[in-house]
Motif scaffolding. Structure first.
Motif, mmCIF file in Angstrom:
data_model
loop_
_atom_site.group_PDB
_atom_site.id
_atom_site.type_symbol
_atom_site.label_atom_id
_atom_site.label_comp_id
_atom_site.label_asym_id
_atom_site.label_seq_id
_atom_site.Cartn_x
_atom_site.Cartn_y
_atom_site.Cartn_z
ATOM 1 N N SER A 1 -25.246 2.657 3.636
ATOM 2 C CA SER A 1 -25.169 2.985 5.055
ATOM 3 C C SER A 1 -26.005 2.010 5.872
ATOM 4 O O SER A 1 -27.185 1.798 5.572
ATOM 5 C CB SER A 1 -25.646 4.415 5.310
ATOM 6 O OG SER A 1 -25.594 4.694 6.695
ATOM 7 N N VAL B 1 -26.841 2.511 8.988
ATOM 8 C CA VAL B 1 -27.489 3.249 10.070
ATOM 9 C C VAL B 1 -27.819 4.676 9.607
ATOM 10 O O VAL B 1 -27.312 5.140 8.578
ATOM 11 C CB VAL B 1 -26.577 3.343 11.319
ATOM 12 C CG1 VAL B 1 -26.336 1.989 11.942
ATOM 13 C CG2 VAL B 1 -25.245 4.029 10.958
ATOM 14 N N SER C 1 -23.615 6.363 14.419
ATOM 15 C CA SER C 1 -25.071 6.351 14.284
ATOM 16 C C SER C 1 -25.708 7.337 15.256
ATOM 17 O O SER C 1 -25.074 7.798 16.215
ATOM 18 C CB SER C 1 -25.621 4.948 14.560
ATOM 19 O OG SER C 1 -25.626 4.686 15.956
ATOM 20 N N GLN D 1 -30.060 5.440 6.711
ATOM 21 C CA GLN D 1 -29.834 4.018 6.468
ATOM 22 C C GLN D 1 -30.289 3.682 5.042
ATOM 23 O O GLN D 1 -31.393 4.017 4.622
ATOM 24 C CB GLN D 1 -30.621 3.187 7.498
ATOM 25 C CG GLN D 1 -30.267 1.719 7.504
ATOM 26 C CD GLN D 1 -31.106 0.916 6.523
ATOM 27 O OE1 GLN D 1 -32.310 1.132 6.445
ATOM 28 N NE2 GLN D 1 -30.481 0.019 5.796
ATOM 29 N N ASN E 1 -29.511 -4.579 3.817
ATOM 30 C CA ASN E 1 -30.601 -4.139 4.691
ATOM 31 C C ASN E 1 -31.086 -5.220 5.648
ATOM 32 O O ASN E 1 -31.945 -4.957 6.494
ATOM 33 C CB ASN E 1 -31.794 -3.580 3.891
ATOM 34 C CG ASN E 1 -32.635 -2.623 4.733
ATOM 35 O OD1 ASN E 1 -32.094 -1.850 5.520
ATOM 36 N ND2 ASN E 1 -33.955 -2.679 4.576
#
Length: 530
Positions: A423, A425, A443, A477, A522
């Motif tokens: 993910s 967010v 988000s 996230q 990331n």
């Protein structure tokens, strides 16, 4: 809750016709640019010789003519490569199958009017297969099936040379004995039908083709007609593209009218981005997907304008002499040129005037693109992290018009190095595609993020994809969303380029992608500014 509306067609129910059209489209797409460029070069040479600036006996003409003719003469070779790659087979074996039809020995016999030769007692009908389309399509479809079979039964360590050898031994004779004659008859038959209709009522044929061409292009069905035009050019001029040419000029007229009329800076920028490539190169995807599909009234305008222009071109017998994409630069490829100018000019003017005088639909009455407003209120600025690691690719380089033209939204693509999607967010899973190849997340700051794994991977129907969360789940996230078998997907012949797109782009002042060549999971990928 924000979600992709469930009115999209079920990918598992894709028809055989849709699959065939996808293969035709994917096979022509890599070479259509050079086909059009070579056609423009031939048109330019025709103009230069007509006005006396260049002799057709000069060395310069001979060399440049070779450059313009090569792609058409060796079309079976290039199509052999692209079709095989599209079907997941060895592209170079496909190219050799196509090239075998054009070797000097075979061409020498054809040029000396030798009708047949013997293959172990079987008569082989000889023909000039340069510039042909259908024989190589049939041959490579069969080759792709044979290649899959050989990969199952031949010992892996010797497949590299045994599989190509067996394929060539079987496919080259079969192509000359069976597929070549059948494909030639098919192409000539379809071309004759269109020529017959054009001769009987060029006005009607032109009106129908002109009116429908925009929508054939949007649906990808024009790829079934372009080969017919190429087949016609192998034996003479082509009337098909001459009649269809009214449509892109009508589209450009609509694009210019919207550009002049709108006060929406995003729509103005979109229209501007489509006008220049549409006028100069005949590539009108931005106008088709960004304007005509979004504003219903422009659909009516393009039908009227293109039908009138196409009807005129068909009624006066305008033809295309070299393969080109209809544009301002390719006008010399059509004759009679003045009549052609009247036909495309009428389409352009009518499309422009209808749009400018009668207007297009307001921004609030656009065709629903499948996305609803998010539940978190007005979005705020935020940073979207990368959901995977790999090489960064701009959306404009993606072979998918809806994404490449940013119709779905702005974003970026990544060539994945590992089969895991995380993910980017904190938010909610608002759409989990049943095939597992895509996921939509909203988000906490209001960004609607679509992650789409691969091109055409919907056809895998969920095979090789393992979703770890379901629609409605809250995510942080870095949470693992989907695992996919990267090598297996590639082995099936699918691209694995993964798209990360902000589908509510119009709610942001700017969506800025990273300038890095590669990203780690990331890393900062997109910066959204309100």
């Amino acid at each position: 809750m924000t979600h992709l509306k469930q009115n999209h067609p079920d990918p598992s129910k894709e028809t055989k016709l849709a699959k065939v059209l996808g293969i035709i489209s994917g096979s022509f797409a890599p070479i259509i640019g050079v086909l059009a460029g070579a056609g423009l070069l031939k048109a330019m040479l025709s103009v230069l010789t007509t006005i006396g600036w260049l002799s057709n006996e000069s060395g310069a003409y001979i060399i440049l003519s070779a450059a313009g003719d090569a792609i058409f003469h060796f079309l079976p070779l290039f199509l052999g490569i692209s079709i095989a790659l599209k079907l997941g087979a060895n592209g170079y074996v496909g190219g050799v199958i196509g090239a075998s039809l054009l070797t000097p020995e075979i061409m020498h016999l054809v040029e000396n009017d030798v009708k047949t030769i013997d293959f172990f007692g079987l008569p082989v009908l000889l023909a000039d297969y340069s510039s042909t389309v259908f024989p190589i399509f049939i041959a490579i479809f069969v080759y792709a099936g044979l290649d899959r079979l050989l990969k199952k039964v031949i010992y892996k360590d010797i497949q590299m040379f045994i599989n190509p050898m067996i394929s060539l031994i079987i496919l080259v004779p079969l192509t000359m004995l069976v597929f070549g004659p059948i494909g030639t008859l098919l192409g000539e038959g379809l071309g004759s039908v269109i020529s017959f209709l054009s001769d009987k009522s060029g006005l009607l044929a032109g009106a129908v083709l002109g009116a429908s061409w925009t929508f054939l292009t949007i649906m990808g069905l024009h790829w079934t007609i372009i080969p017919l035009a190429i087949v016609n050019l192998a034996t003479g001029p082509d009337p098909i593209i001459a009649m269809a040419a009214a449509a892109p000029f009508a589209q450009v007229g609509i694009g210019i009218a919207v550009f002049l009329k709108t006060r929406d800076k995003d729509l103005k920028a979109l229209a501007a981005s489509g006008i220049v490539p549409g006028a100069l190169a005949g590539t009108t995807e931005a106008i088709n997907y960004g304007i005509i599909l979004r504003y219903r009234k422009t659909m009516i305008y393009v039908i009227i304008a293109a039908a009138i222009g196409g009807a005129f071109n068909g009624s006066v017998g305008v033809v295309m002499n070299d393969f080109v994409l209809p544009s301002v630069l390719s006008i010399p490829a059509f004759t009679p040129v003045w009549e052609y100018l009247i036909g495309i000019g009428a389409a352009f003017v009518i499309g422009f005037l209808l749009t400018y005088l009668l207007g297009y639909e307001s921004k609030h009455s656009k065709v629903d693109d499948g996305f609803t407003q998010n539940i978190f209120g007005i979005p705020s600025s935020e940073t979207i992290k990368s959901p995977l690691r790999g090489k960064v690719v701009p959306l404009s380089a993606i072979n998918a018009p809806l994404f490449a033209t940013e119709t779905v939204g702005k974003g970026i693509a990544i060539e994945p190095e590992a089969g895991k999607i995380y993910s980017p967010v904190d938010g909610v899973i608002t759409t989990q595609f049943p095939t597992g190849h895509a996921v939509g997340i909203t988000s906490e700051n209001g960004a609607e993020v679509l992650i789409y794994i691969g091109l055409d991977t919907v056809k895998l129907k969920g095979k090789y994809f393992t979703p770890h969360l379901k629609q409605g789940d809250h995510v942080k996230q870095g949470d693992l969303l989907i695992e996919f078998e990267l090598d297996q997907i590639k082995a099936q012949g699918f691209e694995t380029t993964t798209l990360v797109v902000i589908t509510n782009t119009n709610q942001y002042i700017d969506v800025k992608a990273t300038t890095s060549v590669t990203v780690e999971q990331n890393d900062q990928l997109l910066k959204l500014t309100v």
